[in-house]
Scaffold this motif. Structure first.
Motif, PDB file in Angstrom:
ATOM      1  N   LYS A  70       0.887  -1.296   0.002  1.00 53.90           N
ATOM      2  CA  LYS A  70       0.037   0.004   0.190  1.00 53.90           C
ATOM      3  C   LYS A  70       0.997   1.235  -0.173  1.00 53.90           C
ATOM      4  CE  LYS A  70      -4.116  -1.873   2.220  1.00 53.90           C
ATOM      5  NZ  LYS A  70      -5.054  -1.752   3.153  1.00 53.90           N
ATOM      6  N   GLY A  71       2.121   0.923   0.732  1.00 53.46           N
ATOM      7  CA  GLY A  71       2.854   2.326   0.689  1.00 53.46           C
ATOM      8  C   GLY A  71       3.321   2.739  -0.751  1.00 53.46           C
ATOM      9  N   ALA A  72       3.592   1.425  -1.325  1.00 54.07           N
ATOM     10  CA  ALA A  72       4.249   1.945  -2.730  1.00 54.07           C
ATOM     11  C   ALA A  72       3.174   2.474  -3.609  1.00 54.07           C
ATOM     12  CB  ALA A  72       4.746   0.461  -3.673  1.00 54.07           C
ATOM     13  N   VAL A  73       2.061   2.191  -3.421  1.00 54.92           N
ATOM     14  CA  VAL A  73       0.767   2.813  -4.138  1.00 54.92           C
ATOM     15  C   VAL A  73       0.612   4.154  -3.998  1.00 54.92           C
ATOM     16  CG1 VAL A  73      -1.763   2.805  -4.440  1.00 54.92           C
ATOM     17  CG2 VAL A  73      -0.529   0.577  -4.425  1.00 54.92           C
ATOM     18  N   LYS A  74       0.730   4.505  -2.623  1.00 50.88           N
ATOM     19  CA  LYS A  74       0.585   5.752  -1.885  1.00 50.88           C
ATOM     20  C   LYS A  74       1.641   6.786  -2.635  1.00 50.88           C
ATOM     21  CE  LYS A  74      -2.011   4.390   1.930  1.00 50.88           C
ATOM     22  NZ  LYS A  74      -2.002   4.332   3.399  1.00 50.88           N
ATOM     23  N   ASN A  75       3.126   6.382  -2.771  1.00 47.26           N
ATOM     24  CA  ASN A  75       3.991   6.880  -3.179  1.00 47.26           C
ATOM     25  C   ASN A  75       3.793   7.532  -4.691  1.00 47.26           C
ATOM     26  OD1 ASN A  75       5.660   6.721  -1.019  1.00 47.26           O
ATOM     27  ND2 ASN A  75       6.865   4.809  -1.619  1.00 47.26           N
ATOM     28  N   ILE A  76       3.038   6.784  -5.369  1.00 52.74           N
ATOM     29  CA  ILE A  76       2.736   7.307  -6.776  1.00 52.74           C
ATOM     30  C   ILE A  76       1.549   8.544  -6.799  1.00 52.74           C
ATOM     31  CG2 ILE A  76       1.750   6.560  -8.972  1.00 52.74           C
ATOM     32  CD1 ILE A  76       4.713   5.623  -8.320  1.00 52.74           C
ATOM     33  N   LEU A  77       0.742   8.442  -5.673  1.00 56.27           N
ATOM     34  CA  LEU A  77      -0.536   9.230  -5.831  1.00 56.27           C
ATOM     35  C   LEU A  77      -0.238  10.616  -4.881  1.00 56.27           C
ATOM     36  CD1 LEU A  77      -3.037   6.466  -4.913  1.00 56.27           C
ATOM     37  CD2 LEU A  77      -2.383   7.316  -7.022  1.00 56.27           C
ATOM     38  N   ASP A  78      -1.111  11.563  -5.292  1.00 48.58           N
ATOM     39  CA  ASP A  78      -1.125  12.844  -4.234  1.00 48.58           C
ATOM     40  C   ASP A  78      -2.152  12.586  -3.065  1.00 48.58           C
ATOM     41  OD1 ASP A  78      -3.783  13.584  -5.126  1.00 48.58           O
ATOM     42  OD2 ASP A  78      -3.124  14.561  -6.967  1.00 48.58           O
ATOM     43  N   GLU A  79      -2.191  13.328  -2.232  1.00 46.91           N
ATOM     44  CA  GLU A  79      -2.828  13.314  -1.098  1.00 46.91           C
ATOM     45  C   GLU A  79      -4.341  12.979  -1.391  1.00 46.91           C
ATOM     46  OE1 GLU A  79      -3.498  15.939   2.973  1.00 46.91           O
ATOM     47  OE2 GLU A  79      -1.862  16.406   1.896  1.00 46.91           O
ATOM     48  N   LYS A  80      -4.756  13.848  -2.123  1.00 45.40           N
ATOM     49  CA  LYS A  80      -6.236  13.696  -2.541  1.00 45.40           C
ATOM     50  C   LYS A  80      -6.498  12.597  -3.177  1.00 45.40           C
ATOM     51  CE  LYS A  80      -9.852  15.968  -5.508  1.00 45.40           C
ATOM     52  NZ  LYS A  80     -10.060  16.712  -6.537  1.00 45.40           N
ATOM     53  N   GLU A  81      -5.899  12.100  -3.892  1.00 47.12           N
ATOM     54  CA  GLU A  81      -5.930  10.465  -4.306  1.00 47.12           C
ATOM     55  C   GLU A  81      -5.906   9.556  -3.214  1.00 47.12           C
ATOM     56  OE1 GLU A  81      -4.115  11.212  -8.980  1.00 47.12           O
ATOM     57  OE2 GLU A  81      -2.999  10.882  -7.321  1.00 47.12           O
ATOM     58  N   ILE A  82      -5.154   9.624  -2.499  1.00 45.56           N
ATOM     59  CA  ILE A  82      -4.869   8.696  -1.302  1.00 45.56           C
ATOM     60  C   ILE A  82      -6.120   8.759  -0.433  1.00 45.56           C
ATOM     61  CG2 ILE A  82      -3.623   8.113   0.752  1.00 45.56           C
ATOM     62  CD1 ILE A  82      -1.020   9.341  -0.704  1.00 45.56           C
ATOM     63  N   ILE A  83      -6.511   9.984  -0.220  1.00 44.52           N
ATOM     64  CA  ILE A  83      -7.667  10.117   0.670  1.00 44.52           C
ATOM     65  C   ILE A  83      -8.738   9.280   0.129  1.00 44.52           C
ATOM     66  CG2 ILE A  83      -9.488  11.707   1.511  1.00 44.52           C
ATOM     67  CD1 ILE A  83      -7.002  13.699   2.336  1.00 44.52           C
TER      68      ILE A  83
END
Length: 154
Positions: A70-83
């Motif tokens: 999940k951390g690897a996914v979050k590294n690609i996304l911006d904060e809004k996308e993660i939320i």
């Protein structure tokens, strides 16, 4: 909008669904979508537009990932996308989701960059885009007439 959808619900919507890639090549007319990230994503966006939000779905295995993945996914996304993806509250059994333009863009980014692959299911003009084999995306169509019509539009 309810994001999660079960396979049973999806199958009621005239979906092209396969359990493995070989089944797709054996059962359905197909083509290969390939090119730059931008070209491939533009074609998928066109199919999303042609089919409409009410006929557009994807598989998204985020709920099955461990924290490191999940951390690897979050590294690609911006904060809004993660939320947004965290708001889905996906558990391991939740695989299929309904698309809107915002979710589509997240999945396109993750799939193209080979971080977390999604397949895209369209049901108005039934086809399945299986992503991503080195920027080669097999596309399976319900029948030849759907294939010919869509290939002419994209």
């Amino acid at each position: 909008m309810k994001v999660k959808i079960s396979l049973k619900e999806l199958e009621k919507k005239n979906v092209v669904y396969i359990k493995n890639i070989q089944e797709g090549f054996d059962r359905y007319p197909n083509s290969i979508l390939e090119g730059t990230e931008e070209h491939v994503n533009d074609v998928i966006r066109k199919l999303f537009s042609i089919n409409g939000v009410e006929n557009s779905y994807a598989d998204f295995y985020y709920g099955r990932l461990n924290e490191e993945e999940k951390g690897a996914v979050k590294n690609i996304l911006d904060e809004k996308e993660i939320i947004l993806i965290e708001s889905f509250k996906l558990c391991p059994e939740d695989i299929f989701i309904r698309l809107n333009s915002e979710i589509l863009e997240i999945l396109l980014k993750l799939t193209a960059r080979e971080v977390l692959f999604s397949s895209f299911y369209f049901t108005k003009y039934p086809c399945l885009i299986w992503g991503n084999y080195n920027r080669r995306y097999p596309v399976f169509f319900k029948d030849d007439s759907i294939m010919n019509m869509l290939l002419n539009k994209i």
